[in-house]
Design a protein around this motif. Structure first.
Motif, PDB file in Angstrom:
ATOM      1  N   PRO A  10       0.820  -1.205   0.000  1.00 36.48           N
ATOM      2  CA  PRO A  10       0.000   0.000   0.000  1.00 36.48           C
ATOM      3  C   PRO A  10       0.851   1.251   0.000  1.00 36.48           C
ATOM      4  CG  PRO A  10      -0.795  -1.573   1.618  1.00 36.48           C
ATOM      5  CD  PRO A  10       0.488  -2.109   1.107  1.00 36.48           C
ATOM      6  N   ARG A  11       0.287   2.329  -0.517  1.00 31.49           N
ATOM      7  CA  ARG A  11       1.029   3.572  -0.626  1.00 31.49           C
ATOM      8  C   ARG A  11       1.545   4.075   0.701  1.00 31.49           C
ATOM      9  NH1 ARG A  11      -2.863   6.824  -4.502  1.00 31.49           N
ATOM     10  NH2 ARG A  11      -3.912   4.812  -4.548  1.00 31.49           N
ATOM     11  N   ALA A  12       0.794   3.828   1.777  1.00 29.48           N
ATOM     12  CA  ALA A  12       1.219   4.316   3.080  1.00 29.48           C
ATOM     13  C   ALA A  12       2.093   3.307   3.813  1.00 29.48           C
ATOM     14  CB  ALA A  12      -0.001   4.651   3.933  1.00 29.48           C
ATOM     15  N   ASP A  19       3.241   0.117  15.917  1.00 29.68           N
ATOM     16  CA  ASP A  19       2.318   0.134  17.041  1.00 29.68           C
ATOM     17  C   ASP A  19       1.735   1.519  17.287  1.00 29.68           C
ATOM     18  OD1 ASP A  19       2.604  -2.611  17.634  1.00 29.68           O
ATOM     19  OD2 ASP A  19       4.506  -2.203  18.622  1.00 29.68           O
ATOM     20  N   ASP A  20       1.926   2.409  16.356  1.00 28.89           N
ATOM     21  CA  ASP A  20       1.338   3.746  16.421  1.00 28.89           C
ATOM     22  C   ASP A  20       0.004   3.710  15.689  1.00 28.89           C
ATOM     23  OD1 ASP A  20       0.605   6.391  16.202  1.00 28.89           O
ATOM     24  OD2 ASP A  20       2.261   6.948  14.872  1.00 28.89           O
ATOM     25  N   PRO A  21      -1.122   3.983  16.374  1.00 30.41           N
ATOM     26  CA  PRO A  21      -2.420   3.872  15.696  1.00 30.41           C
ATOM     27  C   PRO A  21      -2.560   4.809  14.498  1.00 30.41           C
ATOM     28  CG  PRO A  21      -2.658   4.848  17.883  1.00 30.41           C
ATOM     29  CD  PRO A  21      -1.267   4.315  17.799  1.00 30.41           C
ATOM     30  N   ILE A  22      -1.899   5.949  14.516  1.00 30.64           N
ATOM     31  CA  ILE A  22      -1.980   6.845  13.360  1.00 30.64           C
ATOM     32  C   ILE A  22      -1.284   6.210  12.165  1.00 30.64           C
ATOM     33  CG2 ILE A  22      -1.480   9.134  12.464  1.00 30.64           C
ATOM     34  CD1 ILE A  22      -3.553   9.030  14.756  1.00 30.64           C
ATOM     35  N   ALA A  23      -0.109   5.640  12.391  1.00 32.72           N
ATOM     36  CA  ALA A  23       0.597   4.973  11.307  1.00 32.72           C
ATOM     37  C   ALA A  23      -0.187   3.782  10.778  1.00 32.72           C
ATOM     38  CB  ALA A  23       1.981   4.529  11.781  1.00 32.72           C
ATOM     39  N   VAL A  24      -0.791   3.013  11.693  1.00 31.96           N
ATOM     40  CA  VAL A  24      -1.588   1.863  11.266  1.00 31.96           C
ATOM     41  C   VAL A  24      -2.791   2.325  10.454  1.00 31.96           C
ATOM     42  CG1 VAL A  24      -3.006  -0.063  12.075  1.00 31.96           C
ATOM     43  CG2 VAL A  24      -0.809   0.404  13.166  1.00 31.96           C
ATOM     44  N   MET A  25      -3.461   3.374  10.913  1.00 29.57           N
ATOM     45  CA  MET A  25      -4.604   3.891  10.164  1.00 29.57           C
ATOM     46  C   MET A  25      -4.199   4.321   8.765  1.00 29.57           C
ATOM     47  SD  MET A  25      -7.203   7.057  11.089  1.00 29.57           S
ATOM     48  CE  MET A  25      -5.866   8.148  11.503  1.00 29.57           C
ATOM     49  N   ARG A  26      -3.068   5.000   8.647  1.00 27.51           N
ATOM     50  CA  ARG A  26      -2.625   5.470   7.330  1.00 27.51           C
ATOM     51  C   ARG A  26      -2.306   4.295   6.403  1.00 27.51           C
ATOM     52  NH1 ARG A  26       2.001   9.620   7.752  1.00 27.51           N
ATOM     53  NH2 ARG A  26       1.303  10.117   5.633  1.00 27.51           N
ATOM     54  N   ARG A  27      -1.735   3.245   6.966  1.00 26.41           N
ATOM     55  CA  ARG A  27      -1.492   2.049   6.153  1.00 26.41           C
ATOM     56  C   ARG A  27      -2.816   1.453   5.655  1.00 26.41           C
ATOM     57  NH1 ARG A  27       3.637  -1.406   7.681  1.00 26.41           N
ATOM     58  NH2 ARG A  27       5.045   0.203   8.481  1.00 26.41           N
ATOM     59  N   LEU A  28      -3.792   1.389   6.549  1.00 27.95           N
ATOM     60  CA  LEU A  28      -5.083   0.820   6.169  1.00 27.95           C
ATOM     61  C   LEU A  28      -5.768   1.673   5.102  1.00 27.95           C
ATOM     62  CD1 LEU A  28      -6.386  -0.151   9.721  1.00 27.95           C
ATOM     63  CD2 LEU A  28      -5.526  -1.715   7.966  1.00 27.95           C
ATOM     64  N   ILE A  29      -5.718   2.994   5.245  1.00 27.85           N
ATOM     65  CA  ILE A  29      -6.319   3.877   4.241  1.00 27.85           C
ATOM     66  C   ILE A  29      -5.646   3.668   2.892  1.00 27.85           C
ATOM     67  CG2 ILE A  29      -6.611   6.299   3.557  1.00 27.85           C
ATOM     68  CD1 ILE A  29      -6.843   6.931   6.585  1.00 27.85           C
ATOM     69  N   GLY A  30      -4.347   3.391   2.897  1.00 25.46           N
ATOM     70  CA  GLY A  30      -3.613   3.190   1.651  1.00 25.46           C
ATOM     71  C   GLY A  30      -3.986   1.933   0.894  1.00 25.46           C
ATOM     72  N   ASP A 105      -6.818  12.376  -3.550  1.00 24.64           N
ATOM     73  CA  ASP A 105      -6.436  10.961  -3.552  1.00 24.64           C
ATOM     74  C   ASP A 105      -7.127  10.267  -2.384  1.00 24.64           C
ATOM     75  OD1 ASP A 105      -5.262   8.490  -3.469  1.00 24.64           O
ATOM     76  OD2 ASP A 105      -3.200   9.230  -3.543  1.00 24.64           O
ATOM     77  N   PRO A 106      -8.052   9.362  -2.654  1.00 24.35           N
ATOM     78  CA  PRO A 106      -8.780   8.718  -1.549  1.00 24.35           C
ATOM     79  C   PRO A 106      -7.931   7.755  -0.737  1.00 24.35           C
ATOM     80  CG  PRO A 106      -9.386   7.716  -3.640  1.00 24.35           C
ATOM     81  CD  PRO A 106      -8.523   8.893  -3.976  1.00 24.35           C
ATOM     82  N   PHE A 107      -6.747   7.388  -1.248  1.00 19.45           N
ATOM     83  CA  PHE A 107      -5.911   6.402  -0.568  1.00 19.45           C
ATOM     84  C   PHE A 107      -4.610   7.002  -0.042  1.00 19.45           C
ATOM     85  CE2 PHE A 107      -8.186   4.141  -4.084  1.00 19.45           C
ATOM     86  CZ  PHE A 107      -9.137   3.533  -3.280  1.00 19.45           C
ATOM     87  N   SER A 108      -4.575   8.321   0.100  1.00 21.52           N
ATOM     88  CA  SER A 108      -3.319   8.973   0.469  1.00 21.52           C
ATOM     89  C   SER A 108      -2.977   8.807   1.937  1.00 21.52           C
ATOM     90  CB  SER A 108      -3.390  10.467   0.132  1.00 21.52           C
ATOM     91  OG  SER A 108      -4.300  11.131   1.005  1.00 21.52           O
ATOM     92  N   GLY A 109      -3.964   8.815   2.826  1.00 23.64           N
ATOM     93  CA  GLY A 109      -3.667   8.840   4.259  1.00 23.64           C
ATOM     94  C   GLY A 109      -2.932  10.099   4.666  1.00 23.64           C
ATOM     95  N   GLU A 110      -3.151  11.177   3.944  1.00 23.45           N
ATOM     96  CA  GLU A 110      -2.442  12.431   4.208  1.00 23.45           C
ATOM     97  C   GLU A 110      -2.794  12.985   5.585  1.00 23.45           C
ATOM     98  OE1 GLU A 110      -2.374  17.057   2.525  1.00 23.45           O
ATOM     99  OE2 GLU A 110      -3.508  15.486   1.457  1.00 23.45           O
ATOM    100  N   ARG A 119     -10.435   7.853   2.076  1.00 19.01           N
ATOM    101  CA  ARG A 119     -11.646   7.038   2.160  1.00 19.01           C
ATOM    102  C   ARG A 119     -11.490   5.999   3.268  1.00 19.01           C
ATOM    103  NH1 ARG A 119     -15.651   8.616   1.570  1.00 19.01           N
ATOM    104  NH2 ARG A 119     -16.173   8.667  -0.647  1.00 19.01           N
ATOM    105  N   GLY A 120     -12.457   5.980   4.155  1.00 23.23           N
ATOM    106  CA  GLY A 120     -12.447   5.058   5.276  1.00 23.23           C
ATOM    107  C   GLY A 120     -11.775   5.590   6.524  1.00 23.23           C
ATOM    108  N   ALA A 121     -11.158   6.765   6.462  1.00 23.55           N
ATOM    109  CA  ALA A 121     -10.490   7.290   7.653  1.00 23.55           C
ATOM    110  C   ALA A 121     -11.450   7.353   8.831  1.00 23.55           C
ATOM    111  CB  ALA A 121      -9.917   8.676   7.346  1.00 23.55           C
ATOM    112  N   PHE A 122     -12.649   7.857   8.583  1.00 22.53           N
ATOM    113  CA  PHE A 122     -13.677   8.007   9.615  1.00 22.53           C
ATOM    114  C   PHE A 122     -14.504   6.739   9.735  1.00 22.53           C
ATOM    115  CE2 PHE A 122     -17.900  10.157  10.708  1.00 22.53           C
ATOM    116  CZ  PHE A 122     -17.579  10.387  12.034  1.00 22.53           C
ATOM    117  N   ASP A 123     -14.840   6.152   8.610  1.00 20.60           N
ATOM    118  CA  ASP A 123     -15.767   5.016   8.556  1.00 20.60           C
ATOM    119  C   ASP A 123     -15.128   3.851   7.812  1.00 20.60           C
ATOM    120  OD1 ASP A 123     -18.052   3.441   8.629  1.00 20.60           O
ATOM    121  OD2 ASP A 123     -19.070   4.531   7.040  1.00 20.60           O
ATOM    122  N   MET A 124     -14.303   2.977   8.471  1.00 17.91           N
ATOM    123  CA  MET A 124     -13.938   3.135   9.863  1.00 17.91           C
ATOM    124  C   MET A 124     -12.525   2.625  10.140  1.00 17.91           C
ATOM    125  SD  MET A 124     -15.986   0.039  11.824  1.00 17.91           S
ATOM    126  CE  MET A 124     -14.880   0.166  13.216  1.00 17.91           C
TER     127      MET A 124
END
Length: 395
Positions: A10-12, A19-30, A105-110, A119-124
């Motif tokens: 993934p891009r992110a 183990d950083d939830p922000i980093a994990v979220m960005r990977r998932l968004i990517g 970019d919906p998959f940037s995790g910016e 896309r999906g940052a909020f939901d979920m």
């Protein structure tokens, strides 16, 4: 083809801090995980499920891949306690809605201004990231009960993933990390969708008296449904949810301008409150239609229930609710809000299965919209709340 569909990282994925939830979220968004039942040919959950399975395995979880429907996997990760404690299920969905019309970019995790976009940052995916990291943190504290992480497919369409999970796994309580602005969602509406087919009799448009106009009969139904809506709104409302609703979502009928319509089809949506069952609202509609038929010559109908999900309501005194409230108070520095939601979540299925549960998730906005984000601070706070709740419940 996206890099995720081609099997690339993934891009992110280059972001550090496993183990950083922000980093994990960005990977998932990517990772593109648009639900293919909403967008034919979309990526689905295959790649994101595999990534989550690897993450859970690397943190010592026993991992099960569920896939009754091909290439629509759900992941269950279990950290076994030492025994004698209560088990807690943490539920989040991996699929997202589509990205057509998304701004940027919906998959940037910016990261921008304290928000994570995509896309999906909020939901979920913010909630999923908090679940993963919180479960991993709590698992090293010496728990007696099991922690069960359920990351499911298809919540945005048919909830096939959570239904599959519940056929094989149980818990003493559950938290669904759908977005809730860090409030405790203790109730949400249910829904039922019906297809109403009206049968008439075709005739030449110059002699309508020789036919039975199904579209005219649809007009009678629309008026009756409007009266039903007024009755619903005149009754007592739920303290968190207000009133139920009824509306026509789709209507089609007729063949051409010169012919009396021999058929008309309506799709009816009924949003329900706790205590209103799908059987109840179907009977309500059947009574309404029978009354029209009793006073209207030639009125012929067939009503089919397409899908129905019951409303959800938690008991504020359930141990899991009391503990989550206490942990949220500790982390936020004030008591969390108590909320009701107009939309449905998989908490309804968990509740029907007899598992006490609540909804608790991140703050942000743009669910299903042309720009979506989660507030970074809320993801960190949710992670801490969930970790404390797991440790307290499964101790």
């Amino acid at each position: 083809m996206t890099n995720e569909q081609s099997g690339a990282e993934p891009r992110a994925a280059g972001i550090g801090g496993d183990d950083d939830p922000i980093a994990v979220m960005r990977r998932l968004i990517g990772i593109d995980s648009v639900n293919p039942d909403l967008v034919p040919g979309a990526a689905g959950e295959e790649v994101v499920a595999a990534w989550c399975a690897r993450w859970l395995e690397s943190h010592g979880f026993e991992v099960h891949r569920l896939e009754e429907r091909a290439v629509r996997p759900s992941i269950v990760g279990i950290f076994r306690g030492t025994g004698g404690g209560r088990s807690l299920m943490l539920n989040g969905h991996l699929d997202t809605v589509g990205v057509t019309g998304y701004r940027g970019d919906p998959f940037s995790g910016e990261r921008r201004g304290g928000r994570v976009l995509g896309r999906g940052a909020f939901d979920m995916k913010g909630g999923v990231a908090a679940i993963l990291v919180a479960a991993a943190r709590a698992s090293v504290t010496g728990l007696s009960g099991d922690v069960i992480v359920t990351l499911v497919a298809d919540e945005e369409f048919g909830s096939l993933g959570t239904m599959e999970v519940l056929r094989g796994f149980r818990a003493d309580a559950a938290i669904v990390a759908e977005p809730s602005e860090l409030g405790l969602t203790l109730a949400h509406r249910g829904f039922a969708w019906f297809e109403l087919s009206l049968s008439g009799l075709a005739a030449h448009g110059s002699q309508p008296e020789r036919g039975v106009d199904a579209i005219a009969h649809a007009g009678l139904v629309l008026r009756a449904l409007d009266e039903l809506r007024e009755q619903i709104e005149a009754g007592p409302g739920h303290p968190l949810l207000g009133h139920g609703t009824v509306r026509v979502a789709k209507i089609s009928g007729g063949t051409d301008a010169a012919t009396v319509a021999a058929a008309c089809t309506l799709t009816i949506e009924r949003r329900t409150l706790p205590g209103e069952t799908p059987i109840d609202v179907e009977a309500e509609l059947l009574d309404l239609l029978a009354a029209i038929a009793g006073r209207t010559a030639g009125f012929s109908f067939r009503l089919i229930r397409l899908v129905a999900r019951a409303a959800f309501e938690a008991d504020p005194e359930w141990p899991i609710v009391r503990l989550a409230r206490a942990e949220a108070d500790r982390v936020l520095g004030h008591p969390p809000a108590t909320r009701g939601e107009p939309f449905w979540t998989d908490a309804g299925l968990l509740h029907e299965a007899g598992i006490p549960c609540l909804v608790l998730g991140v703050a942000g906005g743009g669910a299903h919209a042309d720009a979506e984000w989660a507030e970074e601070a809320s993801v960190l706070q949710l992670t801490e709340i969930l970790a404390g709740t797991i440790a307290g419940f499964c101790a």
